[in-house]
Design an enzyme around this catalytic site. Structure first.
Site, mmCIF file in Angstrom:
data_model
loop_
_atom_site.group_PDB
_atom_site.id
_atom_site.type_symbol
_atom_site.label_atom_id
_atom_site.label_comp_id
_atom_site.label_asym_id
_atom_site.label_seq_id
_atom_site.Cartn_x
_atom_site.Cartn_y
_atom_site.Cartn_z
ATOM 1 N N HIS A 566 -4.744 23.829 27.995
ATOM 2 C CA HIS A 566 -3.622 23.408 26.903
ATOM 3 C C HIS A 566 -2.151 23.634 27.324
ATOM 4 O O HIS A 566 -1.673 22.587 27.958
ATOM 5 C CB HIS A 566 -3.930 23.620 25.409
ATOM 6 C CG HIS A 566 -3.168 23.039 24.582
ATOM 7 N ND1 HIS A 566 -3.100 23.649 23.418
ATOM 8 C CD2 HIS A 566 -2.381 22.019 24.658
ATOM 9 C CE1 HIS A 566 -2.377 22.609 22.550
ATOM 10 N NE2 HIS A 566 -1.881 21.868 23.431
ATOM 11 N N HIS A 571 1.588 21.022 28.761
ATOM 12 C CA HIS A 571 2.935 21.383 28.241
ATOM 13 C C HIS A 571 3.823 22.150 29.430
ATOM 14 O O HIS A 571 4.905 21.401 29.732
ATOM 15 C CB HIS A 571 2.912 22.516 27.080
ATOM 16 C CG HIS A 571 2.307 21.942 25.667
ATOM 17 N ND1 HIS A 571 3.212 21.648 24.712
ATOM 18 C CD2 HIS A 571 1.187 21.623 25.235
ATOM 19 C CE1 HIS A 571 2.428 21.108 24.014
ATOM 20 N NE2 HIS A 571 1.251 21.295 24.060
ATOM 21 N N HIS A 758 -4.048 15.833 27.760
ATOM 22 C CA HIS A 758 -3.532 16.605 26.374
ATOM 23 C C HIS A 758 -4.236 16.233 25.142
ATOM 24 O O HIS A 758 -4.562 17.137 24.279
ATOM 25 C CB HIS A 758 -2.086 16.232 26.351
ATOM 26 C CG HIS A 758 -1.491 17.235 25.020
ATOM 27 N ND1 HIS A 758 -1.153 16.394 23.801
ATOM 28 C CD2 HIS A 758 -1.060 18.182 24.888
ATOM 29 C CE1 HIS A 758 -0.780 17.261 23.012
ATOM 30 N NE2 HIS A 758 -0.556 18.491 23.628
ATOM 31 N N ASN A 762 -6.142 18.834 22.520
ATOM 32 C CA ASN A 762 -5.175 19.378 21.476
ATOM 33 C C ASN A 762 -5.945 18.959 20.018
ATOM 34 O O ASN A 762 -5.868 19.247 19.117
ATOM 35 C CB ASN A 762 -3.919 18.621 21.647
ATOM 36 C CG ASN A 762 -3.036 19.041 20.628
ATOM 37 O OD1 ASN A 762 -2.361 20.294 20.572
ATOM 38 N ND2 ASN A 762 -2.834 18.145 19.723
ATOM 39 N N ILE A 908 3.224 17.463 20.499
ATOM 40 C CA ILE A 908 2.772 18.484 19.552
ATOM 41 C C ILE A 908 1.893 19.555 20.204
ATOM 42 O O ILE A 908 1.336 19.094 21.060
ATOM 43 C CB ILE A 908 2.015 17.901 18.121
ATOM 44 C CG1 ILE A 908 2.194 19.008 17.095
ATOM 45 C CG2 ILE A 908 0.728 17.243 18.541
ATOM 46 C CD1 ILE A 908 3.134 19.693 16.609
#
Length: 908
Positions: A566, A571, A758, A762, A908
Site C-alpha cells: 500500500h 503512495h 491502489h 485500499n 485517501i
C-alpha cells in the site's frame, strides 16, 4: 519569474454608473469601461448585447455577438466570466482573510485583473503582441460559486487566444474554477479550465497563467506562448532554498528526514530514508523547514502544517473536504478519546465477546470538546447510543455474512488471492526452499518444511515432485525480509517477530489449501537458531498452535500490506512522478493533461501520512509488529524488491511466477491459478487502461522522432529515474523512452499504480481488517513452543484462547487501527472515478473525446464482467457461502465504505 506584460488599455476613461448587480453587501456603484470618442470613431453593428445565466451551470453565455468596427478593422467585445469557488466558511477566500479590504475591491470592480495573451507573434515585429487587460467585477453568486465578469475589446489582428494571465487583487487567495471567454465572431466560446488557487498579489506579485485547452508538445508550441510556457515551469521548480510558504506552488525534492523528533527525545530519532546507501528510498516534496538542533540531518516537525504545493491541497474548498477533514478528525478527536478511554495501553481483550461489543455496545468515551464537529464528519464510524457518549463501530461486511470467517483456514488461503494483499503470493520453483541470507549470521538457510511434511498433507493427490512440476505449490514468504529485524524488534516492549514462510497447495477446484507455517528466530543473545513448523491437525494442542502461528503470519502480512503493497508501492513511489510532472511538463503538454487526474490529492494525503501515520509515535509505529523499525523495513523492501518495470500488473504476475507469457491466452498471459480475482479483473482493467493510453499517445506522437525530440518529456523521465528515484538510478531495468510504445508502457504503469493497484489494496481494508482478529497488525506473544517454561506451557494448555487474545493487539491498538481503516476505506462524495468524467482538454479534442468515450464504455463493460464472474458458482475464490464478492476493481461506486470503485488517483 514571469516578466511584466505591456499594459494595453481597452478604454480611455471610466464612468461611475449605478450597477444593479448583487454585491457582497447589496447594491453598489462600480466602474464600467466607457470611451467618449466611440461615437465618432466606432460604429456599433449587430444586435444588442445581453447576458443570461444558464440554470445549473456556474457560467454565463451571450445571446448574441457584439462587433465594433474602426479604421483598422473589426473589434469584438469579448466577455470573460470567471467562476470562483467559495471556501468552507462561506467566504470567497480562506477563513481569516481581510474581508473588509477585499469587499472594497469587489465594490470597486477590481477583484481580478485579467490579461488576454495572443498565441501568435506580431508579424511585423516578430515580438509578442501586447496583452489586453481588464478588471473583472463580481456580478452573481450561484450556490457555492461566485461569478466575476470582464469586458475586452479584441481586434481582429490579435489572433487566437492562447492563455489568460490573472492577478488577484484581494489580500488572500481565491480558488478559480474556470474562465469562459465568449463573443468572438464565427468562433465557439473558449473555456479555460483553472481549478487552481490564485495567490494574492500582496503575497507574490507574479501573475498566474492559465493556458487554453489546446495541448502542444514543445516543438509545436505557438510562438506567442513559448516564453510563458518556459517561465511557468521555472516558477514551479523554485530555487531550492528557504522554507516553503503555504500559498506557494513550488515542486522540489527532499529525502525522508522528517520522520523523527530527536530534539524532543533522543529515543525519537529516526534514520534518514533516501540519499544514502544504507536506506535507499524515493523522494518526497521539499518543505524547507529548519533542521533539528540535536541532529542536523533531520528536519523539524514543529511547523503547523506539512507544506504541499497549494494546488495539491484539498482541505478548504466545499465538496473537497471530506477525506482530509475526516482523516484530521480521527487523529485530533477520535484517537485522543480512545487513549483516554483505555487507561492501560497494553491491556488486551479478555475474551472474544469483548471484541464483539465494539460493534453492538460500543466504547464509552470521556467527554471531549468539539464533538459536534467530528460526529458530523464521521457519521458512519461514530454512533451515539442514547445519551451516552459512546463510539460504536460498523460491523464489517465480512462479519455480516459469516461471523466466523476469520477463523476458517480456507478463508485465510482465499485472501492471498482475493483479499487486500494479493501481491505477495509466489510460485514455489525450487525445493527445498532456501534463504539467501548469510548462514553465518542467520543460521541454516534450508527451510524446515520437508518433503515428508508436504506429502503427508497431499497424500493421495500427488508426490512433491509432481506438485512442483505441475506448479501446485505456492508460498507466502516473509522469511528473508523479516529475519534480520527479529533481534531488534524483540528488544522493543510489547511486540515480537519471526521470519515466516507459509506453504499452500493448489487444489483441483482452483482453491488454495494451507499446508504448513514455518516460524524462525535467528541466532541471538547466545542462543542458536530456533524454528518450528506448524500444520493443520486433528488434536487440540496442535490445532491451537496452528491458530497461534497463523496469527503471527497474519501480523506479518498486515505489516507488509500496509508498509509495502500500500504505502510504498502506491503512495510513496508515486510522489516523485507528481513532482517531476509539475516541474518538467508544461500544463499544456498532452502527457501532463493525461496524468493530472491520476495525481489528485496524493501529495496532501502523503503529507498527512507523514504527520500521523508513518512518523515517530504514529499509528504504524505504535500498532504494527516492527514498531519503530517499520519505516527502516520499508526502505529495505524498496531496496530489495521494488522495480519500476514490475509495477505493471502483467510483469508483477510474471515476476512472482503467477503467470507466464502465452500469446494464445487472454491478455497474453496464462495464469497459474485460473481463479485469481485480482489477476482476472486486473488484467481486463490493465488492457482497458493501455488501450486508452495508446489512443491518446499515438494521437500526439505518431512517430518515434517526436518522442525522442520532446525535451520536456525526456527531462521528465530522466528526473523520475535520476532524482525522484535517484537511489536506483543505475539499475538496468529502467525502461528507455524512445518510441510511442515505450511511452505507452510507462504511462500505463503509472496510471495502473494510482488507480487499479491502489484501489485493490485500499478500499477493502475495513471489510477484511475491521474485525481485527482477521488481520491483526501485531503479534505480542512468542509461540509457546519457543523455549517455553513449564509454567508457560501449562498456561497454554489450560487457556489457549487467552494466549491467542494476548497475542492479538491491545485494546487501544486495535480500536485505533479500526478507526483509521474505516476512514481509509471510504470514498468521499467528490471522488473522481476512472473514466467517469472527461477532462475539459480531452473533451475539446474530437479524437481524444472519441477515445475517452470508448474508454468509458469499456469500463462500464467491466462492471458487468465482474458481476457475471461473482455470480459464477464455479469461481470459488470470489463467491460462496458467507463470502464477500470480489468487487475491488469495479470501476464505479457510491460514496462510503463500499468495497468497490477505482478512483483515478490515490486520494485517501
Amino acid at each position: 519569474m514571469l516578466k511584466p506584460h505591456v499594459y494595453r488599455p481597452n478604454t480611455n476613461k471610466t464612468l461611475l454608473l449605478p450597477l444593479h448587480k448583487p454585491f457582497l453587501h447589496g447594491a453598489a456603484f462600480g466602474f464600467l469601461p466607457f470611451n467618449p470618442s466611440s461615437s465618432s470613431s466606432l460604429s456599433r453593428t449587430g444586435k444588442g448585447l445581453k447576458a443570461r445565466f444558464v440554470p445549473n451551470r456556474t457560467k454565463a453565455t451571450l445571446d448574441s455577438t457584439t462587433t465594433l468596427t474602426d479604421d483598422v478593422g473589426s473589434v469584438s467585445v469579448v466577455k470573460a466570466f470567471v467562476t470562483v469557488k467559495q471556501t468552507v466558511g462561506g467566504f470567497i477566500t480562506n477563513l481569516g482573510f481581510q474581508r473588509g479590504l477585499d469587499d472594497i475591491q469587489d465594490l470597486l470592480g477590481k477583484s481580478l485583473l485579467l490579461e488576454l495573451v495572443s498565441a501568435e507573434l506580431d508579424p511585423k515585429t516578430g515580438q509578442e503582441k501586447e496583452t489586453i487587460k481588464a478588471y473583472a467585477h463580481r456580478v452573481k453568486q450561484k450556490d457555492d460559486d461566485v461569478i466575476y465578469e470582464a469586458d475586452f475589446n479584441v481586434g481582429q489582428e490579435f489572433g487566437e487566444i492562447g492563455a489568460v494571465l490573472v492577478e488577484n487583487e484581494h489580500h488572500k487567495e481565491m480558488f478559480l474554477t474556470e474562465i469562459l471567454l465568449q463573443g468572438f465572431p464565427d468562433s465557439v466560446p473558449i473555456t479555460v479550465s483553472c481549478n487552481s488557487w490564485v495567490h494574492a498579489k500582496f503575497d507574490n506579485p507574479q501573475k498566474r497563467v492559465f493556458f487554453t485547452s489546446k495541448s502542444y508538445i514543445p516543438s509545436q508550441t505557438p510562438s506567442g506562448l513559448k516564453r510563458l510556457r518556459n517561465e511557468e515551469l521555472e516558477a514551479l521548480r523554485g530555487d531550492g532554498v528557504g522554507e516553503r510558504k503555504s500559498f506557494e506552488r513550488i515542486y522540489d525534492y527532499d529525502v525522508y528526514n522528517d520522520l523523527g523528533e530527536p530534539d524532543a527525545d533522543p529515543n525519537k530519532k529516526r534514520p534518514v530514508l533516501g540519499g544514502n546507501k544504507q536506506f535507499p528510498y524515493p523522494r518526497r516534496c521539499r518543505t524547507g523547514r529548519p533542521r533539528c538542533k540535536t541532529d542536523p540531518d533531520s528536519e523539524t516537525r514543529s511547523s503547523n502544517i506539512f507544506y504541499v504545493p497549494r494546488d495539491e491541497c484539498f482541505s478548504e474548498v466545499k465538496q473537497m473536504t471530506f477525506s482530509a477533514k475526516t482523516f484530521y478528525s480521527v487523529f485530533h478527536a477520535v484517537v485522543p478519546s480512545l487513549q483516554s478511554a483505555f487507561a492501560d495501553k497494553d491491556l488486551g481483550f479478555p475474551y472474544f465477546t469483548a471484541i464483539d461489543k465494539l460493534f453492538n455496545e460500543g466504547i464509552h468515551l470521556p467527554p471531549q470538546t468539539g464533538q459536534t464537529l467530528w460526529r458530523s464528519i464521521l457519521p458512519r464510524l461514530l454512533k451515539v447510543i442514547s445519551d451516552a457518549n459512546s463510539l460504536r463501530f460498523e460491523t464489517p461486511e465480512t462479519m455480516n455474512r459469516d461471523k466466523f470467517f476469520w477463523f476458517r483456514d480456507e478463508e485465510f488461503a482465499r485472501q492471498t488471492l482475493a483479499g487486500i494483499n494479493p501481491y505477495v503470493l509466489q510460485l514455489v520453483t525450487e525445493w527445498p526452499m532456501k534463504s539467501k541470507l548469510d548462514p553465518e549470521i542467520y543460521g541454516d538457510p534450508v527451510s524446515a518444511i520437508t518433503k515428508e511434511m508436504v506429502e503427508r498433507q497431499i497424500k493421495g493427490y500427488m508426490t512433491l515432485e509432481e506438485a512442483l512440476e505441475q506448479k501446485k505449490l505456492f508460498v507466502l514468504d516473509y522469511h528473508d525480509l523479516l529475519l534480520p529485524y527479529v533481534k531488534k524488534v524483540r528488544e522493543l516492549p510489547g511486540t515480537t517477530l519471526y521470519g515466516s514462510r507459509t506453504l499452500f497447495f493448489l487444489d483441483t477446484d482452483e482453491t488454495l489449501r494451507p499446508l504448513a507455517i514455518e516460524l524462525t528466530r535467528p541466532p541471538m543473545d547466545g542462543k542458536p537458531q530456533w524454528r518450528d513448523v506448524y500444520m493443520q491437525a486433528w488434536n487440540a494442542s496442535d490445532v491451537w498452535l496452528w491458530r497461534l502461528a497463523k496469527a503471527h503470519v497474519l501480523a506479518h502480512d498486515s505489516g507488509y500490506h500496509q508498509l509495502i503493497s500500500h504505502w510504498l508501492r502506491t503512495h510513496c513511489c508515486t510522489e516523485p512522478y507528481i513532482i517531476a510532472t509539475n516541474r518538467q511538463l508544461s500544463e499544456m503538454h498532452p502527457i501532463y493533461r493525461l496524468l493530472h487526474p491520476h495525481f489528485r490529492y496524493t501529495m496532501e494525503i502523503n503529507a498527512l501520512a507523514r504527520e500521523y501515520l508513518i512518523g515517530v509515535d504514529g499509528i504504524i509505529e505504535t500498532s504494527f509488529s516492527p514498531g519503530k523499525y517499520c519505516m527502516e523495513l520499508c526502505s529495505v523492501a524498496y531496496d530489495l524488491l521494488w522495480r519500476f518495470d514490475h509495477q505493471a500488473l502483467p510483469a508483477d504476475l510474471i515476476s512472482r511466477g503467477m503467470a507466464v507469457e502465452d500469446p494464445t491466452a487472454p491478455h497474453g498471459l496464462r495464469l497459474m491459478i485460473k481463479d485469481y480475482p485480482l489477476a482476472n479483473d486486473g488484467l481486463v482493467l490493465w488492457d482497458i487502461l493501455k488501450e486508452w493510453v495508446s489512443d491518446y499517445v499515438n494521437h500526439y506522437y505518431p512517430n518515434a522522432s517526436l518522442v525522442e525530440s520532446d525535451e520536456e518529456l525526456q527531462a521528465w523521465w530522466t528526473e523520475i529515474r535520476t532524482v525522484g528515484h535517484g537511489d536506483k538510478k543505475d539499475e538496468p531495468w529502467w525502461p528507455v523512452l524512445k518510441t510511442p510504445q515505450d511511452l505507452i508502457q510507462i504511462i500505463t504503469t503509472i496510471t495502473w499504480v494510482t488507480s487499479g493497484h491502489h484501489a485493490s489494496v485500499n478500499f477493502g481494508q475495513y471489510t477484511y481488517a475491521g474485525y481485527f482478529p482477521s488481520r491483526p497488525t501485531i503479534a505480542r506473544r512468542n509461540m509457546p513452543t519457543e523455549e517455553a517454561s513449564e509454567e508457560d506451557w501449562e498456561f497454554f494448555m489450560k487457556k489457549p484462547e487467552v494466549l491467542l487474545l494476548q497475542c492479538f493487539p491491545s485494546q487501544i491498538q486495535a480500536t485505533t487501527v479500526m478507526a483509521i481503516l474505516d476512514v481509509l476505506s471510504n470514498h468521499s462524495p467528490d471522488e473522481e472515478y476512472l473514466g467517469e468524467k472527461s477532462e475539459s482538454a480531452w473533451a475539446d479534442n474530437p479524437v481524444i473525446k472519441a477515445a475517452f468515450e470508448k474508454f468509458n464504455g469499456r469500463l462500464l463493460e467491466l462492471e458487468g464482467i465482474i458481476d457475471e464472474r461473482n455470480a459464477n458458482r464455479d469461481l470459488k475464490n470470489r463467491t460462496g457461502a458467507g463470502v464477500v464478492p470480489y468487487e475491488f476493481l469495479k470501476p464505479f461506486s457510491e460514496p462510503g465504505v463500499t468495497g468497490k470503485g477505482v478512483p483515478y488517483s490515490i486520494s485517501i
